[in-house]
Design a protein around this motif. Structure first.
Motif, PDB file in Angstrom:
ATOM      1  N   LEU A   3     -42.362   4.093  22.321  1.00  0.00           N
ATOM      2  CA  LEU A   3     -40.858   3.290  22.204  1.00  0.00           C
ATOM      3  C   LEU A   3     -41.019   2.198  21.473  1.00  0.00           C
ATOM      4  O   LEU A   3     -40.095   1.943  20.325  1.00  0.00           O
ATOM      5  N   ARG A   4     -42.142   1.393  21.334  1.00  0.00           N
ATOM      6  CA  ARG A   4     -42.083   0.694  20.206  1.00  0.00           C
ATOM      7  C   ARG A   4     -42.078   0.883  18.819  1.00  0.00           C
ATOM      8  O   ARG A   4     -41.466   0.602  17.825  1.00  0.00           O
ATOM      9  N   ASP A   5     -42.896   1.800  18.454  1.00  0.00           N
ATOM     10  CA  ASP A   5     -42.743   2.653  17.402  1.00  0.00           C
ATOM     11  C   ASP A   5     -41.389   3.414  16.880  1.00  0.00           C
ATOM     12  O   ASP A   5     -41.088   3.083  15.777  1.00  0.00           O
ATOM     13  N   LEU A   6     -40.884   3.980  17.769  1.00  0.00           N
ATOM     14  CA  LEU A   6     -39.520   4.508  17.489  1.00  0.00           C
ATOM     15  C   LEU A   6     -38.383   3.139  17.511  1.00  0.00           C
ATOM     16  O   LEU A   6     -37.475   3.560  16.508  1.00  0.00           O
ATOM     17  N   ALA A   7     -38.561   2.168  18.169  1.00  0.00           N
ATOM     18  CA  ALA A   7     -37.607   0.813  17.891  1.00  0.00           C
ATOM     19  C   ALA A   7     -37.870   0.345  16.330  1.00  0.00           C
ATOM     20  O   ALA A   7     -36.955   0.290  15.664  1.00  0.00           O
ATOM     21  N   ARG A   8     -39.226   0.438  15.899  1.00  0.00           N
ATOM     22  CA  ARG A   8     -39.577  -0.036  14.531  1.00  0.00           C
ATOM     23  C   ARG A   8     -38.764   0.875  13.541  1.00  0.00           C
ATOM     24  O   ARG A   8     -38.114   0.346  12.450  1.00  0.00           O
ATOM     25  N   ARG A   9     -38.825   2.127  13.845  1.00  0.00           N
ATOM     26  CA  ARG A   9     -38.049   3.195  12.966  1.00  0.00           C
ATOM     27  C   ARG A   9     -36.741   3.124  12.862  1.00  0.00           C
ATOM     28  O   ARG A   9     -36.145   3.277  11.838  1.00  0.00           O
ATOM     29  N   MET A  67     -39.626 -16.618   5.171  1.00  0.00           N
ATOM     30  CA  MET A  67     -38.652 -16.310   6.296  1.00  0.00           C
ATOM     31  C   MET A  67     -38.588 -15.053   6.963  1.00  0.00           C
ATOM     32  O   MET A  67     -38.564 -14.151   6.196  1.00  0.00           O
ATOM     33  N   PRO A  68     -38.773 -14.959   8.184  1.00  0.00           N
ATOM     34  CA  PRO A  68     -38.880 -13.619   8.824  1.00  0.00           C
ATOM     35  C   PRO A  68     -37.675 -12.705   8.487  1.00  0.00           C
ATOM     36  O   PRO A  68     -36.464 -13.226   8.625  1.00  0.00           O
ATOM     37  N   GLU A  69     -37.982 -11.418   8.535  1.00  0.00           N
ATOM     38  CA  GLU A  69     -36.893 -10.490   8.204  1.00  0.00           C
ATOM     39  C   GLU A  69     -36.048 -10.497   9.622  1.00  0.00           C
ATOM     40  O   GLU A  69     -36.390 -10.343  10.604  1.00  0.00           O
ATOM     41  N   GLU A  70     -34.720 -10.835   9.075  1.00  0.00           N
ATOM     42  CA  GLU A  70     -33.645 -10.639  10.281  1.00  0.00           C
ATOM     43  C   GLU A  70     -33.200  -9.142  10.800  1.00  0.00           C
ATOM     44  O   GLU A  70     -32.917  -8.239   9.643  1.00  0.00           O
ATOM     45  N   ARG A  71     -33.364  -8.710  11.878  1.00  0.00           N
ATOM     46  CA  ARG A  71     -32.925  -7.381  12.259  1.00  0.00           C
ATOM     47  C   ARG A  71     -31.845  -7.313  12.943  1.00  0.00           C
ATOM     48  O   ARG A  71     -31.201  -8.169  13.441  1.00  0.00           O
ATOM     49  N   SER A  72     -30.948  -6.204  12.681  1.00  0.00           N
ATOM     50  CA  SER A  72     -29.360  -6.098  13.097  1.00  0.00           C
ATOM     51  C   SER A  72     -29.813  -5.339  14.436  1.00  0.00           C
ATOM     52  O   SER A  72     -30.272  -4.209  14.601  1.00  0.00           O
ATOM     53  N   TYR A  73     -29.102  -6.092  15.420  1.00  0.00           N
ATOM     54  CA  TYR A  73     -29.218  -5.186  17.037  1.00  0.00           C
ATOM     55  C   TYR A  73     -28.033  -4.435  17.280  1.00  0.00           C
ATOM     56  O   TYR A  73     -27.733  -3.975  18.249  1.00  0.00           O
ATOM     57  N   VAL A  84     -34.608  -1.647  15.112  1.00  0.00           N
ATOM     58  CA  VAL A  84     -34.107  -2.605  16.492  1.00  0.00           C
ATOM     59  C   VAL A  84     -35.340  -3.112  17.013  1.00  0.00           C
ATOM     60  O   VAL A  84     -36.440  -2.893  16.725  1.00  0.00           O
ATOM     61  N   SER A  85     -34.863  -4.123  17.864  1.00  0.00           N
ATOM     62  CA  SER A  85     -35.688  -4.814  18.716  1.00  0.00           C
ATOM     63  C   SER A  85     -36.773  -3.783  19.534  1.00  0.00           C
ATOM     64  O   SER A  85     -36.242  -2.675  19.816  1.00  0.00           O
ATOM     65  N   HIS A  86     -38.049  -4.123  19.802  1.00  0.00           N
ATOM     66  CA  HIS A  86     -39.013  -3.380  20.602  1.00  0.00           C
ATOM     67  C   HIS A  86     -38.131  -2.976  21.875  1.00  0.00           C
ATOM     68  O   HIS A  86     -38.718  -1.873  22.454  1.00  0.00           O
ATOM     69  N   ALA A  87     -37.449  -3.788  22.658  1.00  0.00           N
ATOM     70  CA  ALA A  87     -37.073  -3.448  23.875  1.00  0.00           C
ATOM     71  C   ALA A  87     -35.502  -2.665  23.774  1.00  0.00           C
ATOM     72  O   ALA A  87     -35.192  -2.171  24.869  1.00  0.00           O
ATOM     73  N   ALA A  88     -35.255  -2.526  22.846  1.00  0.00           N
ATOM     74  CA  ALA A  88     -33.786  -1.700  22.560  1.00  0.00           C
ATOM     75  C   ALA A  88     -33.626  -0.127  23.341  1.00  0.00           C
ATOM     76  O   ALA A  88     -32.868   0.082  23.873  1.00  0.00           O
ATOM     77  N   PRO A  89     -34.811   0.617  22.863  1.00  0.00           N
ATOM     78  CA  PRO A  89     -34.903   1.731  23.338  1.00  0.00           C
ATOM     79  C   PRO A  89     -34.869   2.174  24.714  1.00  0.00           C
ATOM     80  O   PRO A  89     -34.319   2.952  25.558  1.00  0.00           O
ATOM     81  N   ALA A  90     -35.445   1.144  25.516  1.00  0.00           N
ATOM     82  CA  ALA A  90     -35.758   1.003  26.952  1.00  0.00           C
ATOM     83  C   ALA A  90     -34.374   0.989  27.757  1.00  0.00           C
ATOM     84  O   ALA A  90     -34.137   1.161  28.830  1.00  0.00           O
ATOM     85  N   HIS A  91     -33.457   0.078  27.000  1.00  0.00           N
ATOM     86  CA  HIS A  91     -32.011   0.201  27.368  1.00  0.00           C
ATOM     87  C   HIS A  91     -31.478   1.534  27.509  1.00  0.00           C
ATOM     88  O   HIS A  91     -30.492   1.789  28.543  1.00  0.00           O
TER      89      HIS A  91
END
Length: 185
Positions: free
Chosen positions: A34-40, A1-7, A43-50
């Motif tokens: 931004l993708r690497d920072l989201a991983r760190r 089962m994929p790891e669930e991320r908290s948003y 959060v989702s890869h799109a979250a920092p863009a918000h």
């Protein structure tokens, strides 16, 4: 089962800024994504863009924060001590300093950035009253500000690049004070 991320993140903006500052300090500004920072941040890869829009928006936020920190550091000092504080700021905040120095990485017309940059510049200009040539109208204040900034910025950049010879009896602030002593005698 994929790891669930908290948003739901307590302060995602701050977490992304801190992660970016760490990446810049350890790997350089080119390594920021931004993708690497989201991983760190977990959060989702799109979250920092918000929060930042894009990588340039993130770097603009870092530059804005840096100029604000610098303005605070310069408060209440005479011109010579402002130079020392500028050097100390650069050594304590090398990632901010690098991004602040790279206007090609920023949205230069961002209103928050302009305001923070203007506040820091106003602090420097206020210290110019310490120079007799400026006080008596014998020197162009803009050129005097550029000269003061060049000395502090150049020394800080040289020190961060490892180009200032090691002196076991002096810390960077004392070396900078000695340098300014040549000019303020």
């Amino acid at each position: 089962m994929p790891e669930e991320r908290s948003y739901h993140h307590g302060d995602l903006r701050r977490a992304v800024l801190d992660a970016a500052l760490d990446v810049i300090a350890t790997q350089g500004v080119a390594a920021v994504s931004l993708r690497d920072l989201a991983r760190r941040a977990g959060v989702s890869h799109a979250a920092p863009a918000h929060h930042f829009g894009d990588r340039t928006g993130l770097l603009t936020a870092i530059a804005t924060e840096g100029h604000g920190l610098l303005a605070d550091a310069l408060a209440g000092a005479d011109l010579r001590e402002m130079g020392v504080r500028y050097v100390r700021f650069a050594l304590d905040h090398p990632a901010h300093f690098e991004v602040m120095s790279r206007t090609d990485l920023q949205h230069r017309d961002d209103p928050d950035l302009v305001a923070a940059r203007d506040r820091a510049a106003a602090r420097l200009r206020a210290g110019l009253d310490d120079l007799p040539a400026v006080r008596h109208g014998d020197a162009d204040p803009e050129l005097a500000a550029l000269a003061a900034w060049s000395l502090a910025h150049g020394f800080a950049a040289l020190h961060l690049a490892g180009r200032v010879p090691e002196r076991p009896d002096h810390d960077p602030e004392e070396i900078f004070r000695a340098l300014t002593g040549f000019l303020f005698r």
